[in-house]
Design an enzyme around this catalytic site. Structure first.
Site, PDB file in Angstrom:
ATOM      1  N   LYS A  57       2.454   1.961  10.143  1.00  0.00           N
ATOM      2  CA  LYS A  57       3.612   1.679  10.992  1.00  0.00           C
ATOM      3  C   LYS A  57       4.926   2.198  10.419  1.00  0.00           C
ATOM      4  O   LYS A  57       5.882   2.443  11.165  1.00  0.00           O
ATOM      5  CB  LYS A  57       3.712   0.180  11.242  1.00  0.00           C
ATOM      6  CG  LYS A  57       2.625  -0.375  12.151  1.00  0.00           C
ATOM      7  CD  LYS A  57       2.832   0.036  13.590  1.00  0.00           C
ATOM      8  CE  LYS A  57       1.908  -0.718  14.528  1.00  0.00           C
ATOM      9  NZ  LYS A  57       2.167  -0.358  15.942  1.00  0.00           N
ATOM     10  N   SER A 313      -6.313   1.629   9.263  1.00  0.00           N
ATOM     11  CA  SER A 313      -4.889   1.656   9.602  1.00  0.00           C
ATOM     12  C   SER A 313      -4.005   0.700   8.814  1.00  0.00           C
ATOM     13  O   SER A 313      -2.782   0.835   8.838  1.00  0.00           O
ATOM     14  CB  SER A 313      -4.709   1.392  11.101  1.00  0.00           C
ATOM     15  OG  SER A 313      -5.256   0.130  11.461  1.00  0.00           O
TER      16      SER A 313
END
Length: 328
Positions: A57, A313
């Site tokens: 992110k 992720s």
């Protein structure tokens, strides 16, 4: 940004890579013999847990915030997130000297709440089953004149996440590999859409698969129907990072054009993947960050020509949850 039919182009991803290069980490692409033996072909792991704040992110957050002018930076930013986007925005804001307010669910993992506050952001909590995070963020932004930083449905965010795809292509080429497929953890679709944009521009034949929890299969269903499907009310999953109610208005058209298919995994398959990652790969992965590995381990990825890439992720898992999962 682009005037093309989609929110971003490969040029936008390349520009994002230029913008974030001074601040972001080029995360490792790993290979493990035991995993290759189990799957029966070479499998590479793009480990985004090594990025700042422990997830991909930071890429999109920094790319978005770096584009703000002086007046916008002074007014600050507002974002909503269950934790990873929150930390990414908070970290980028701190580096760029921008005040940040993050709207987070009260039941977000304690480690994500604590880390976001530690990065200097003002945290406002809400009930994810009753309140609208978007409405709360809009009200706060309106009061302060701040810029809203969406978690996925923003061209600069999508392009920033796509830089992971550029790294995958460069790293696999350096390893002498030809990428047949890439499995990507998917919530709102920012990472999937960004990676697909970057990869397909270089390798049209590479298959891209989004991976979601079973009860949050809105992207998989949307890829079939062509419209933004919603999750079933009352859906639950341990994958707190992937609990978006629907794919994005900007991300879905990109995924519809570039993603091969959507895969889904159960929470038990996610737990198995987290245990495998810890015991065999020696990696800590959060539930949402493990769904693509779970799909690979469960044999859900179709056969392909060339090597496979699994995107892991994020690694921001609550310690108590992680201890319980790996102990079994």
């Amino acid at each position: 940004m682009t005037n093309a039919p989609f929110a971003i182009t490969a040029h936008d991803v390349a520009d994002a890579a230029r913008i974030i290069a001074p601040a972001a980490i080029v995360t490792p692409l790993l290979e493990n013999a035991a995993l290759n033996d189990r799957i029966g072909r070479r499998v590479f792991l793009k480990f985004e847990g090594a990025q700042h704040t422990g997830s991909f992110k930071f890429r999109g957050a920094y790319n978005r915030l770096a584009r703000l002018n002086a007046a916008e930076r002074a007014a600050g930013v507002v974002a909503w997130s269950s934790g990873n986007h929150a930390q990414g925005v908070a970290a980028a804001a701190r580096l760029l000297g921008i005040p940040a307010t993050i709207v987070m669910p009260s039941d977000a993992p304690a480690i994500k709440l604590a880390n976001t506050r530690a990065l200097g952001a003002d945290v406002v909590t809400y009930d994810r089953h009753r309140d609208s995070r978007e409405a709360i963020a809009a009200e706060l932004a309106g009061e302060r004149g701040a810029t809203i930083v969406p978690s996925f449905d923003d061209p600069f965010i999508i392009a920033g996440q796509g830089t992971a795809g550029l790294e995958i292509m460069a790293q696999t080429q350096a390893a002498g590999a030809s990428v047949g497929q890439i499995l990507v953890c998917c919530g709102g679709g920012g990472l999937t859409a960004g990676i697909a944009t970057a990869v397909k521009a270089q390798s049209h034949d590479t298959a891209i698969y989004s991976v979601e929890p079973h009860e949050f299969d809105d992207t998989a269903r949307s890829l079939v129907s062509g419209r933004r499907e919603q999750i079933v009310p009352g859906a639950r999953s341990i994958c707190d990072a992937l609990l978006s109610p629907s794919p994005g208005e900007l991300t879905l058209p990109i995924m519809r054009a570039l993603v091969t298919n959507g895969l889904t995994v159960s929470d038990d398959q996610v737990r198995d993947a987290m245990r495998f990652a810890f015991s065999t790969l020696k990696l800590v992965v959060e539930p949402g960050g493990a769904v693509a590995l779970a799909a690979m381990l469960a044999g859900l990825a179709p056969p392909c020509d060339g090597e496979s890439v699994v995107v892991m992720s994020g690694s921001n898992v609550d310690p108590a949850m992680f201890a319980e999962i790996i102990a079994r």
